[in-house]
Design a protein around this motif. Structure first.
Motif, PDB file in Angstrom:
ATOM      1  N   LEU A  17       0.828  -1.207   0.000  1.00 26.76           N
ATOM      2  CA  LEU A  17       0.000   0.000   0.000  1.00 26.76           C
ATOM      3  C   LEU A  17       0.865   1.262   0.000  1.00 26.76           C
ATOM      4  CD1 LEU A  17      -2.910  -0.948   2.428  1.00 26.76           C
ATOM      5  CD2 LEU A  17      -2.924  -0.867  -0.058  1.00 26.76           C
ATOM      6  N   ALA A  18       1.968   1.241   0.729  1.00 32.31           N
ATOM      7  CA  ALA A  18       2.871   2.398   0.740  1.00 32.31           C
ATOM      8  C   ALA A  18       3.445   2.635  -0.653  1.00 32.31           C
ATOM      9  CB  ALA A  18       3.987   2.177   1.757  1.00 32.31           C
ATOM     10  N   LEU A  19       3.779   1.551  -1.352  1.00 29.15           N
ATOM     11  CA  LEU A  19       4.286   1.680  -2.722  1.00 29.15           C
ATOM     12  C   LEU A  19       3.226   2.275  -3.642  1.00 29.15           C
ATOM     13  CD1 LEU A  19       6.545   1.111  -4.756  1.00 29.15           C
ATOM     14  CD2 LEU A  19       5.577  -1.185  -5.059  1.00 29.15           C
ATOM     15  N   ALA A  20       1.977   1.807  -3.483  1.00 31.76           N
ATOM     16  CA  ALA A  20       0.890   2.345  -4.297  1.00 31.76           C
ATOM     17  C   ALA A  20       0.665   3.823  -4.001  1.00 31.76           C
ATOM     18  CB  ALA A  20      -0.392   1.554  -4.044  1.00 31.76           C
ATOM     19  N   ALA A  21       0.756   4.205  -2.711  1.00 32.60           N
ATOM     20  CA  ALA A  21       0.582   5.609  -2.340  1.00 32.60           C
ATOM     21  C   ALA A  21       1.673   6.477  -2.963  1.00 32.60           C
ATOM     22  CB  ALA A  21       0.603   5.752  -0.819  1.00 32.60           C
ATOM     23  N   ALA A  22       2.910   5.996  -2.945  1.00 31.47           N
ATOM     24  CA  ALA A  22       4.011   6.755  -3.546  1.00 31.47           C
ATOM     25  C   ALA A  22       3.803   6.918  -5.050  1.00 31.47           C
ATOM     26  CB  ALA A  22       5.335   6.057  -3.256  1.00 31.47           C
ATOM     27  N   ALA A  23       3.335   5.843  -5.713  1.00 31.53           N
ATOM     28  CA  ALA A  23       3.097   5.916  -7.159  1.00 31.53           C
ATOM     29  C   ALA A  23       2.002   6.925  -7.487  1.00 31.53           C
ATOM     30  CB  ALA A  23       2.729   4.532  -7.682  1.00 31.53           C
ATOM     31  N   LEU A  24       0.926   6.944  -6.700  1.00 33.19           N
ATOM     32  CA  LEU A  24      -0.159   7.901  -6.932  1.00 33.19           C
ATOM     33  C   LEU A  24       0.308   9.335  -6.710  1.00 33.19           C
ATOM     34  CD1 LEU A  24      -3.123   5.992  -5.219  1.00 33.19           C
ATOM     35  CD2 LEU A  24      -2.892   6.499  -7.664  1.00 33.19           C
ATOM     36  N   ALA A  25       1.119   9.531  -5.667  1.00 32.87           N
ATOM     37  CA  ALA A  25       1.613  10.883  -5.382  1.00 32.87           C
ATOM     38  C   ALA A  25       2.526  11.374  -6.502  1.00 32.87           C
ATOM     39  CB  ALA A  25       2.356  10.890  -4.052  1.00 32.87           C
ATOM     40  N   LEU A  26       3.400  10.504  -6.995  1.00 33.30           N
ATOM     41  CA  LEU A  26       4.286  10.890  -8.088  1.00 33.30           C
ATOM     42  C   LEU A  26       3.499  11.181  -9.365  1.00 33.30           C
ATOM     43  CD1 LEU A  26       7.260   8.397  -7.588  1.00 33.30           C
ATOM     44  CD2 LEU A  26       7.274  10.873  -7.218  1.00 33.30           C
ATOM     45  N   LEU A  27       2.473  10.350  -9.633  1.00 35.50           N
ATOM     46  CA  LEU A  27       1.649  10.577 -10.815  1.00 35.50           C
ATOM     47  C   LEU A  27       0.906  11.904 -10.716  1.00 35.50           C
ATOM     48  CD1 LEU A  27       0.511   9.550 -13.492  1.00 35.50           C
ATOM     49  CD2 LEU A  27      -1.275   8.345 -12.180  1.00 35.50           C
ATOM     50  N   SER A  28       0.410  12.221  -9.533  1.00 31.55           N
ATOM     51  CA  SER A  28      -0.299  13.489  -9.319  1.00 31.55           C
ATOM     52  C   SER A  28       0.623  14.676  -9.569  1.00 31.55           C
ATOM     53  CB  SER A  28      -0.846  13.524  -7.885  1.00 31.55           C
ATOM     54  OG  SER A  28      -1.375  14.797  -7.588  1.00 31.55           O
ATOM     55  N   ALA A  29       1.831  14.613  -8.995  1.00 36.28           N
ATOM     56  CA  ALA A  29       2.775  15.714  -9.168  1.00 36.28           C
ATOM     57  C   ALA A  29       3.228  15.823 -10.620  1.00 36.28           C
ATOM     58  CB  ALA A  29       3.981  15.507  -8.258  1.00 36.28           C
ATOM     59  N   GLY A  30       3.436  14.677 -11.258  1.00 37.09           N
ATOM     60  CA  GLY A  30       3.883  14.695 -12.646  1.00 37.09           C
ATOM     61  C   GLY A  30       2.854  15.305 -13.578  1.00 37.09           C
ATOM     62  N   LEU A  31       1.600  14.930 -13.421  1.00 37.65           N
ATOM     63  CA  LEU A  31       0.547  15.494 -14.280  1.00 37.65           C
ATOM     64  C   LEU A  31       0.377  16.984 -14.039  1.00 37.65           C
ATOM     65  CD1 LEU A  31      -2.184  12.679 -14.094  1.00 37.65           C
ATOM     66  CD2 LEU A  31      -0.612  13.185 -15.982  1.00 37.65           C
ATOM     67  N   SER A  32       0.503  17.402 -12.777  1.00 40.19           N
ATOM     68  CA  SER A  32       0.363  18.836 -12.472  1.00 40.19           C
ATOM     69  C   SER A  32       1.484  19.645 -13.104  1.00 40.19           C
ATOM     70  CB  SER A  32       0.360  19.027 -10.953  1.00 40.19           C
ATOM     71  OG  SER A  32       0.114  20.375 -10.613  1.00 40.19           O
ATOM     72  N   LEU A  33       2.712  19.119 -13.060  1.00 41.75           N
ATOM     73  CA  LEU A  33       3.831  19.819 -13.707  1.00 41.75           C
ATOM     74  C   LEU A  33       3.659  19.851 -15.219  1.00 41.75           C
ATOM     75  CD1 LEU A  33       6.880  18.492 -11.634  1.00 41.75           C
ATOM     76  CD2 LEU A  33       6.076  20.855 -11.773  1.00 41.75           C
ATOM     77  N   LEU A  34       3.187  18.729 -15.793  1.00 38.48           N
ATOM     78  CA  LEU A  34       3.037  18.644 -17.239  1.00 38.48           C
ATOM     79  C   LEU A  34       1.972  19.590 -17.759  1.00 38.48           C
ATOM     80  CD1 LEU A  34       3.733  17.176 -19.906  1.00 38.48           C
ATOM     81  CD2 LEU A  34       1.950  15.491 -19.300  1.00 38.48           C
ATOM     82  N   TRP A  35       0.853  19.668 -17.034  1.00 41.78           N
ATOM     83  CA  TRP A  35      -0.281  20.462 -17.532  1.00 41.78           C
ATOM     84  C   TRP A  35      -0.231  21.928 -17.095  1.00 41.78           C
ATOM     85  CZ3 TRP A  35      -4.199  16.125 -15.888  1.00 41.78           C
ATOM     86  CH2 TRP A  35      -4.156  15.090 -16.841  1.00 41.78           C
ATOM     87  N   PHE A  36       0.262  22.177 -15.867  1.00 41.16           N
ATOM     88  CA  PHE A  36       0.149  23.526 -15.308  1.00 41.16           C
ATOM     89  C   PHE A  36       1.484  24.125 -14.881  1.00 41.16           C
ATOM     90  CE2 PHE A  36      -3.654  21.002 -14.021  1.00 41.16           C
ATOM     91  CZ  PHE A  36      -4.539  21.552 -14.927  1.00 41.16           C
ATOM     92  N   ASN A  37       2.579  23.373 -15.077  1.00 39.80           N
ATOM     93  CA  ASN A  37       3.921  23.860 -14.671  1.00 39.80           C
ATOM     94  C   ASN A  37       4.003  24.183 -13.184  1.00 39.80           C
ATOM     95  OD1 ASN A  37       5.083  23.704 -17.276  1.00 39.80           O
ATOM     96  ND2 ASN A  37       4.074  25.644 -17.840  1.00 39.80           N
ATOM     97  N   ARG A  38       3.264  23.422 -12.398  1.00 45.58           N
ATOM     98  CA  ARG A  38       3.339  23.572 -10.950  1.00 45.58           C
ATOM     99  C   ARG A  38       2.930  22.258 -10.300  1.00 45.58           C
ATOM    100  NH1 ARG A  38      -1.719  26.099 -12.057  1.00 45.58           N
ATOM    101  NH2 ARG A  38      -3.412  25.129 -10.880  1.00 45.58           N
ATOM    102  N   ILE A  39       3.259  22.105  -9.017  1.00 41.26           N
ATOM    103  CA  ILE A  39       2.856  20.910  -8.274  1.00 41.26           C
ATOM    104  C   ILE A  39       1.555  21.221  -7.539  1.00 41.26           C
ATOM    105  CG2 ILE A  39       3.496  19.278  -6.465  1.00 41.26           C
ATOM    106  CD1 ILE A  39       6.378  19.728  -7.127  1.00 41.26           C
TER     107      ILE A  39
END
Length: 350
Positions: A327-349
């Motif tokens: 579950l901790a691994l899944a949480a880390a993956a979701l957090a990284l995906l969230s930050a990555g999409l925010s940087l890609l779309w809006f240039n911010r976290i």
């Protein structure tokens, strides 16, 4: 699913607060945003795709937080894992009743063929020992990974008089626990027993084993198992159910395989004859006592299928284990995906 620290689940109540804070921030931003001359321009700039992009990163972050909180509570789940069983004892009946032909060509030959097929299916790392029992019981092949030695021992079986099922179980246990003071010779049909522990009073090692022995939960010992193949009709020796209790107190499972038919048949041997029937109730009781299973083998084909099922069941086991790491691994993956999409779309976290 259960939790080792369930009190931490109360922290999940923080999630609605995060959602409320997010909604509040959106409303505040809306109030301070620039006014457009036309709402059509806003709708064109903020289409359905833009709306989804706007809320997806925060949603993924919220899921990451929820998963992380679940991991903090240390969840336990029943999962299928490779078996930890290192040794299997085959306790095989070689009594005169095994010459019955209700299983073709006869019970003994069918049992030998099925046992050899079973050995071929087992992982090569699993040790197997063989105990043969009739009026007495003995180890005909100590536990080994050498399948050729095991096959040779099975081929050398010779029919004998008497059926001491309990003795076969006790000798199997003595082979699995060589330092436990289990001594079949000292089990004088009811004397010198304590919860099924056989003690030779002349042996200091036996006395120490009797003093130190503490029963464990049935089925809890995962490093060994016993497979008992017989028609279930005990005629002599240690009581079958008392021997099963010995195994249960040590956490060892006994998987019982009933060979033959319930009606049985009449056989003759060296001037005597007897009716040999399958005693299913005793075999079911042995398996139930040790938290194992009973398998019926009415024909040679059935017997082969039983051993195939046993080999697959012993290769894996279901066990309750902690999955907080996953579950901790899944949480880390979701957090990284969230930050990555925010940087890609809006240039911010977020």
């Amino acid at each position: 699913m259960t939790f080792f620290w369930p009190q931490l689940l109360w922290m999940l109540l923080l999630l609605p607060l995060l959602v409320a804070m997010y909604v509040w921030l959106l409303r505040r931003k809306k109030k301070t945003s620039l006014r457009y001359a036309s709402l059509s321009i806003v709708r064109e700039a903020m289409g359905p795709g833009q709306s989804i992009r706007r809320h997806l990163p925060p949603l993924l972050f919220l899921l990451a937080m929820a998963t992380m909180l679940l991991a903090a509570a240390r969840p336990l789940a029943v999962v299928t894992l490779p078996s930890q069983q290192e040794t299997i004892m085959l306790a095989m009946d070689v009594s005169g009743s095994m010459r019955a032909t209700d299983v073709l060509p006869n019970r003994l030959v069918a049992a030998q063929n099925a046992a050899k097929a079973f050995l071929a299916e087992l992982p090569r790392t699993v040790k197997v020992g063989i105990v043969a029992f009739a009026g007495t019981a003995s180890v005909v092949q100590p536990a080994t990974v050498n399948r050729e030695d095991l096959t040779a021992a099975i081929d050398k079986f010779q029919l004998q008089r008497g059926t001491a099922i309990g003795n076969g179980i006790v000798v199997s246990l003595a082979e699995l626990f060589p330092n436990a003071g289990i001594d079949l010779a000292s089990m004088d049909y009811g004397r010198e027993r304590q919860r099924g522990v056989a003690i030779d009073q002349s042996s200091k090692e036996g006395q120490d084993a009797k003093k130190d022995f503490i029963p464990v939960a049935p089925g809890s010992y995962t490093s060994a198992a016993i497979i008992l193949l017989t028609d279930g009709q005990r005629t002599t020796g240690v009581d079958s159910l008392e021997a099963a209790k010995m195994a249960a107190d040590r956490g060892v499972r006994i998987y019982t395989v009933g060979v033959g038919t319930v009606d049985g048949e009449t056989i003759g041997f060296e001037g005597w004859s007897m009716r040999v029937r399958l005693d299913e109730e005793t075999l079911k009781a042995i398996a139930r006592t040790t938290q194992a299973e009973y398998f019926y083998a009415g024909t040679a084909t059935d017997l082969k299928k039983v051993y195939e099922r046993l080999s697959s069941r012993l290769a894996v086991e279901k066990k309750e284990t902690e999955i907080s790491g996953l579950l901790a691994l899944a949480a880390a993956a979701l957090a990284l995906l969230s930050a990555g999409l925010s940087l890609l779309w809006f240039n911010r976290i977020l």
